[in-house]
Design a protein around this motif. Structure first.
Motif, PDB file in Angstrom:
ATOM      1  N   GLY A 116       0.832  -1.194   0.000  1.00  0.00           N
ATOM      2  CA  GLY A 116       0.000   0.000   0.000  1.00  0.00           C
ATOM      3  C   GLY A 116       0.864   1.240   0.000  1.00  0.00           C
ATOM      4  N   ASN A 117       0.215   2.385  -0.205  1.00  0.00           N
ATOM      5  CA  ASN A 117       0.930   3.656  -0.066  1.00  0.00           C
ATOM      6  C   ASN A 117       1.164   4.017   1.391  1.00  0.00           C
ATOM      7  OD1 ASN A 117       1.156   4.075  -2.807  1.00  0.00           O
ATOM      8  ND2 ASN A 117      -0.572   5.492  -2.943  1.00  0.00           N
ATOM      9  N   ARG A 118       0.420   3.371   2.270  1.00  0.00           N
ATOM     10  CA  ARG A 118       0.656   3.492   3.713  1.00  0.00           C
ATOM     11  C   ARG A 118       0.627   2.087   4.286  1.00  0.00           C
ATOM     12  NH1 ARG A 118      -1.606   4.319   8.913  1.00  0.00           N
ATOM     13  NH2 ARG A 118      -0.472   5.944  10.083  1.00  0.00           N
ATOM     14  N   MET A 119       1.642   1.743   5.072  1.00  0.00           N
ATOM     15  CA  MET A 119       1.756   0.375   5.579  1.00  0.00           C
ATOM     16  C   MET A 119       2.267   0.363   7.010  1.00  0.00           C
ATOM     17  SD  MET A 119       3.638  -1.671   2.449  1.00  0.00           S
ATOM     18  CE  MET A 119       5.117  -0.653   2.468  1.00  0.00           C
ATOM     19  N   LEU A 120       1.844  -0.673   7.707  1.00  0.00           N
ATOM     20  CA  LEU A 120       2.414  -1.046   8.994  1.00  0.00           C
ATOM     21  C   LEU A 120       2.983  -2.448   8.858  1.00  0.00           C
ATOM     22  CD1 LEU A 120      -0.508   0.081  11.367  1.00  0.00           C
ATOM     23  CD2 LEU A 120       1.479   1.432  10.651  1.00  0.00           C
ATOM     24  N   PRO A 125       8.268  -2.312  13.871  1.00  0.00           N
ATOM     25  CA  PRO A 125       7.323  -1.605  14.737  1.00  0.00           C
ATOM     26  C   PRO A 125       7.687  -0.149  14.989  1.00  0.00           C
ATOM     27  CG  PRO A 125       8.740  -3.021  16.043  1.00  0.00           C
ATOM     28  CD  PRO A 125       9.051  -3.323  14.607  1.00  0.00           C
ATOM     29  N   ASP A 126       8.909   0.228  14.658  1.00  0.00           N
ATOM     30  CA  ASP A 126       9.371   1.582  14.945  1.00  0.00           C
ATOM     31  C   ASP A 126       9.056   2.572  13.835  1.00  0.00           C
ATOM     32  OD1 ASP A 126      11.169  -0.031  13.431  1.00  0.00           O
ATOM     33  OD2 ASP A 126      12.738   1.488  13.656  1.00  0.00           O
ATOM     34  N   GLU A 127       8.322   2.153  12.791  1.00  0.00           N
ATOM     35  CA  GLU A 127       8.223   3.008  11.614  1.00  0.00           C
ATOM     36  C   GLU A 127       6.901   2.778  10.891  1.00  0.00           C
ATOM     37  OE1 GLU A 127      11.956   4.092   9.140  1.00  0.00           O
ATOM     38  OE2 GLU A 127      11.021   2.396   8.106  1.00  0.00           O
ATOM     39  N   VAL A 128       6.393   3.831  10.274  1.00  0.00           N
ATOM     40  CA  VAL A 128       5.232   3.750   9.396  1.00  0.00           C
ATOM     41  C   VAL A 128       5.685   4.133   7.996  1.00  0.00           C
ATOM     42  CG1 VAL A 128       2.942   4.667   8.855  1.00  0.00           C
ATOM     43  CG2 VAL A 128       3.616   4.307  11.243  1.00  0.00           C
ATOM     44  N   PHE A 129       5.403   3.272   7.019  1.00  0.00           N
ATOM     45  CA  PHE A 129       5.659   3.596   5.621  1.00  0.00           C
ATOM     46  C   PHE A 129       4.477   4.413   5.129  1.00  0.00           C
ATOM     47  CE2 PHE A 129       5.518   2.998   1.080  1.00  0.00           C
ATOM     48  CZ  PHE A 129       6.835   2.836   0.675  1.00  0.00           C
ATOM     49  N   ASP A 130       4.709   5.670   4.778  1.00  0.00           N
ATOM     50  CA  ASP A 130       3.612   6.559   4.422  1.00  0.00           C
ATOM     51  C   ASP A 130       4.065   7.485   3.297  1.00  0.00           C
ATOM     52  OD1 ASP A 130       1.554   8.468   4.268  1.00  0.00           O
ATOM     53  OD2 ASP A 130       1.115   8.320   6.406  1.00  0.00           O
ATOM     54  N   VAL A 131       3.545   7.250   2.101  1.00  0.00           N
ATOM     55  CA  VAL A 131       3.957   8.045   0.946  1.00  0.00           C
ATOM     56  C   VAL A 131       3.575   9.503   1.120  1.00  0.00           C
ATOM     57  CG1 VAL A 131       3.595   8.371  -1.533  1.00  0.00           C
ATOM     58  CG2 VAL A 131       3.872   6.063  -0.608  1.00  0.00           C
ATOM     59  N   SER A 132       2.382   9.779   1.623  1.00  0.00           N
ATOM     60  CA  SER A 132       1.927  11.167   1.729  1.00  0.00           C
ATOM     61  C   SER A 132       2.765  11.967   2.713  1.00  0.00           C
ATOM     62  CB  SER A 132       0.455  11.210   2.141  1.00  0.00           C
ATOM     63  OG  SER A 132       0.270  10.658   3.436  1.00  0.00           O
ATOM     64  N   GLY A 136       9.592   6.490   6.059  1.00  0.00           N
ATOM     65  CA  GLY A 136       9.948   5.100   5.807  1.00  0.00           C
ATOM     66  C   GLY A 136      10.355   4.789   4.387  1.00  0.00           C
ATOM     67  N   LEU A 137      10.263   5.745   3.474  1.00  0.00           N
ATOM     68  CA  LEU A 137      10.457   5.445   2.060  1.00  0.00           C
ATOM     69  C   LEU A 137      11.888   5.060   1.729  1.00  0.00           C
ATOM     70  CD1 LEU A 137       8.317   8.245   0.359  1.00  0.00           C
ATOM     71  CD2 LEU A 137       7.582   6.116   1.445  1.00  0.00           C
ATOM     72  N   GLN A 138      12.857   5.555   2.509  1.00  0.00           N
ATOM     73  CA  GLN A 138      14.259   5.238   2.227  1.00  0.00           C
ATOM     74  C   GLN A 138      14.809   4.119   3.109  1.00  0.00           C
ATOM     75  OE1 GLN A 138      13.655   9.020   2.029  1.00  0.00           O
ATOM     76  NE2 GLN A 138      13.213   8.220  -0.014  1.00  0.00           N
ATOM     77  N   ASP A 139      13.931   3.407   3.791  1.00  0.00           N
ATOM     78  CA  ASP A 139      14.346   2.301   4.645  1.00  0.00           C
ATOM     79  C   ASP A 139      14.308   1.012   3.829  1.00  0.00           C
ATOM     80  OD1 ASP A 139      14.620   0.238   6.497  1.00  0.00           O
ATOM     81  OD2 ASP A 139      13.418   1.254   8.028  1.00  0.00           O
ATOM     82  N   PRO A 140      15.456   0.382   3.579  1.00  0.00           N
ATOM     83  CA  PRO A 140      15.478  -0.823   2.735  1.00  0.00           C
ATOM     84  C   PRO A 140      14.627  -1.963   3.258  1.00  0.00           C
ATOM     85  CG  PRO A 140      17.702   0.032   3.067  1.00  0.00           C
ATOM     86  CD  PRO A 140      16.800   0.777   4.015  1.00  0.00           C
TER      87      PRO A 140
END
Length: 434
Positions: A116-120, A125-132, A136-140
């Motif tokens: 998704g564009n936003r993920m858990l 657990p320490d991060e939210v991937f959120d495009v908007s 988290g976008l640069q976390d491999p």
């Protein structure tokens, strides 16, 4: 702008391109160039400077298949008429980052992990991937579940470059393209093409063999004003002009390339009269809303697992909800740990809204069932590899990665797609190579 990744700076040793080429003729061709051995009778098509003909893949975010031939896109229309064209089904969910990663990995989101564009993720657990929000976008850790085509190319001796394609500014499996840039929405489509053309003005051995380009103008206009708006028409003309600039620049530099034009999804008209608050489906206190819009991803709050399941299982107008393990098989979604516990999918044109959503419901949206006509994307192939005037049956976007690898003579990660449906788009010189 980064001209070389740290990994590339460390690569001082000479490159042997044939170490990874799957086709014996191609490997022998490179050995011929390097050592003067006799060239085989059957060889992989090469560029005038040696090596594979460059592949340039351009994503026109949100470009619906029926946006062609509306008077705004003479360059794209010409490429379609003189090359190969097909309608293309996105993967679910039909949103930007999952489908861009599918295009370059051949895996559906449930398999490559960008679900998704936003993920858990319980493992992160320490991060939210959120495009908007750009988190988290640069976390491999989010990306390493698959191998995109630029990693395949780089790790086996071919120069790759990218202008803003999602994921290319992250060291995936420890690898970045030779040329890459962090996303900058203020850089216009024309300016992006100018930078790309600069890469092709280098000596032949330093030019990219694989280039990916991302242009989002059409998607932004579709969201803000709708798929049939004047703003969307203007945006289509903008990206068409940028593609024309690229073609002109390549011609001026006497560069022959295989051009692949794709989009990640289409766009549907929405209205404030077709908004469904998620609070109508279940009490807000029972839900952790991961994402909302054309579809919603929902986790239960502690202690409300059963009551939330019961509430979402009831019939609801214009929306269907499923526990992740019961999502319809045709959507190929629900097995990944990052998929929320429940997925609710709205009818096309309807939108699911959460209590924290601040944007008004107007313009356009995507994320719906990939089978919906409004979500259909485009594929255009033009260049020496593509047979002139070929109209293909609809394809899946999982088929693009095997096509790119075939054009470059590489074997990479096996995905969910197949090269079979695209073989008919190629000239015999390319189609007949095994």
């Amino acid at each position: 702008m980064n001209d070389r990744s740290p990994q590339q700076i460390d690569r001082a040793r000479p490159r042997c391109h044939c170490r990874y080429m799957r086709r014996l003729p191609l490997c022998l061709l490179f050995l011929t160039i390097l050592s003067g051995c006799a060239q085989p009778e059957t060889s992989f098509p090469t560029s005038p400077g040696g090596g594979p003909v460059p592949v340039i893949m351009i994503s026109l975010d949100g470009f619906r298949n029926d946006y062609l031939y509306q008077g705004d896109t003479p360059t794209l229309d010409h490429l379609a008429d003189t090359g190969a064209v097909a309608d293309m089904h996105p993967s679910f969910p039909s949103v930007t980052f999952p489908n861009h990663y599918t295009l370059v990995t051949g895996l559906r989101p449930d398999m490559h992990g960008i679900v998704g564009n936003r993920m858990l993720d319980p493992a992160i657990p320490d991060e939210v991937f959120d495009v908007s929000r750009g988190t988290g976008l640069q976390d491999p850790r989010w990306w390493d579940g698959a191998e995109p085509v630029w990693v395949t190319a780089e790790t086996h001796g071919l120069h790759a470059a990218s202008m803003f394609w999602p994921g290319t500014d992250t060291p995936i499996k420890g690898v970045l393209p030779d040329d890459w840039a962090h996303y900058d929405k203020t850089l216009s489509a024309d300016d992006r093409i100018t930078r790309v053309l600069g890469w092709f003005q280098r000596p032949v051995a330093e030019r990219p063999v694989l280039t990916t380009i991302y242009l989002e103008d059409v998607d932004h206009a579709g969201h803000s004003d709708g798929p049939n708006s004047e703003a969307r028409h203007t945006a289509a003309a903008t990206v068409d002009h940028a593609v024309g600039m690229l073609l002109d620049g390549l011609r001026q530099n006497h560069i022959i390339a295989n051009i692949i034009i794709v989009s990640d999804h289409g766009m549907a008209q929405i209205s404030p009269h077709r908004a469904i608050p998620l609070s109508r489906l279940a009490p807000v206190g029972e839900m952790e809303i991961v994402t909302s819009g054309a579809y919603a991803g929902i986790n239960p709050t502690p202690g409300h697992e059963r009551s939330l399941a019961d509430a979402l299982a009831k019939p609801h107008d214009h929306v269907q909800c499923w526990p992740k393990e019961h999502i319809p098989e045709r959507l190929h979604y629900g097995r990944n740990a990052r998929v929320p516990a429940f997925i609710c999918l709205a009818d096309v044109g309807w939108v699911l809204t959460g209590p924290r959503d601040t944007h008004p419901v107007h313009g356009g949206a995507h994320g719906y069932d990939p089978a919906a006509p409004e979500m259909t994307a485009i594929f255009i192939g033009n260049g020496p590899a593509f047979a002139r005037g070929t109209k293909l049956a609809p394809i899946n976007n999982t088929d693009i990665q095997p096509l790119v690898l075939h054009l470059l003579g590489l074997v990479g990660q096996t995905g969910d797609g197949t090269f079979r449906d695209l073989r008919a788009a190629l000239t015999p010189a390319y189609a007949d190579l095994q």
